[in-house]
Scaffold this motif. Structure first.
Motif, PDB file in Angstrom:
ATOM      1  N   VAL A  21     -47.872 -54.539   9.791  1.00 56.48           N
ATOM      2  CA  VAL A  21     -47.205 -55.750  10.432  1.00 56.48           C
ATOM      3  C   VAL A  21     -45.873 -56.290   9.933  1.00 56.48           C
ATOM      4  O   VAL A  21     -45.180 -57.183  10.414  1.00 56.48           O
ATOM      5  N   GLY A  22     -45.628 -56.036   8.729  1.00 55.80           N
ATOM      6  CA  GLY A  22     -44.358 -56.412   8.007  1.00 55.80           C
ATOM      7  C   GLY A  22     -44.407 -56.240   6.448  1.00 55.80           C
ATOM      8  O   GLY A  22     -45.286 -55.480   5.921  1.00 55.80           O
ATOM      9  N   THR A  23     -43.329 -56.711   5.878  1.00 55.94           N
ATOM     10  CA  THR A  23     -43.156 -56.797   4.306  1.00 55.94           C
ATOM     11  C   THR A  23     -42.942 -58.136   3.856  1.00 55.94           C
ATOM     12  O   THR A  23     -42.302 -58.778   4.454  1.00 55.94           O
ATOM     13  N   ARG A  32     -47.754 -70.089   3.028  1.00 57.46           N
ATOM     14  CA  ARG A  32     -47.258 -69.324   4.065  1.00 57.46           C
ATOM     15  C   ARG A  32     -46.569 -68.091   3.399  1.00 57.46           C
ATOM     16  O   ARG A  32     -45.873 -68.027   2.195  1.00 57.46           O
ATOM     17  N   ILE A  33     -46.831 -67.005   4.054  1.00 54.86           N
ATOM     18  CA  ILE A  33     -45.964 -65.701   3.541  1.00 54.86           C
ATOM     19  C   ILE A  33     -44.741 -65.489   4.654  1.00 54.86           C
ATOM     20  O   ILE A  33     -44.769 -65.568   5.958  1.00 54.86           O
ATOM     21  N   LYS A  34     -43.621 -65.330   4.246  1.00 54.91           N
ATOM     22  CA  LYS A  34     -42.381 -65.056   4.846  1.00 54.91           C
ATOM     23  C   LYS A  34     -42.316 -63.459   4.967  1.00 54.91           C
ATOM     24  O   LYS A  34     -42.207 -63.035   3.840  1.00 54.91           O
ATOM     25  N   LEU A  48     -43.657 -66.042  10.112  1.00 59.17           N
ATOM     26  CA  LEU A  48     -44.407 -66.644   8.960  1.00 59.17           C
ATOM     27  C   LEU A  48     -45.799 -66.465   9.365  1.00 59.17           C
ATOM     28  O   LEU A  48     -46.025 -66.637  10.136  1.00 59.17           O
ATOM     29  N   ILE A  49     -46.669 -66.361   8.319  1.00 61.90           N
ATOM     30  CA  ILE A  49     -48.026 -66.086   8.475  1.00 61.90           C
ATOM     31  C   ILE A  49     -48.784 -66.809   7.460  1.00 61.90           C
ATOM     32  O   ILE A  49     -48.356 -66.949   6.232  1.00 61.90           O
ATOM     33  N   TRP A  74     -48.192 -65.599  15.021  1.00 65.10           N
ATOM     34  CA  TRP A  74     -47.389 -65.999  13.865  1.00 65.10           C
ATOM     35  C   TRP A  74     -46.168 -66.696  14.428  1.00 65.10           C
ATOM     36  O   TRP A  74     -45.877 -66.834  15.600  1.00 65.10           O
ATOM     37  N   THR A  75     -45.403 -67.567  13.615  1.00 66.96           N
ATOM     38  CA  THR A  75     -44.240 -68.212  14.059  1.00 66.96           C
ATOM     39  C   THR A  75     -43.219 -67.587  13.361  1.00 66.96           C
ATOM     40  O   THR A  75     -43.320 -66.621  12.384  1.00 66.96           O
TER      41      THR A  75
END
Length: 79
Positions: A21-23, A32-34, A48-49, A74-75
């Protein structure tokens, strides 16, 4: 809860159903994780999760939600 120091820049983020779903770009604050924009599904936004979605961390960040739920909740940051 997962300790934020377990999550490192450039780690792959995987959903509970095993999908990429991402890095990780970096941590945004302490909760939060960007995710990187270049690896985004739309290629245009940083997503952001929250850390509370993280199930565990090994060589990857594993989330407790499936990919469809992650992407619907997610945002994102504006361009």
């Amino acid at each position: 809860m997962i300790a934020a120091n377990e999550i490192k820049d450039h780690m792959e983020v995987r959903s509970a159903d095993g999908q990429h779903v991402g890095t990780v770009d970096h941590l945004d604050g302490s909760d939060r994780i960007k995710l990187t924009k270049s690896d985004s599904s739309d290629g245009q936004h940083h997503h952001l999760i929250p850390l509370e979605w993280v199930d565990h961390v090994d060589a990857h960040v594993h989330l407790s939600m499936n990919a469809a739920d992650v992407r619907s909740k997610w945002t994102h940051l504006p361009n």
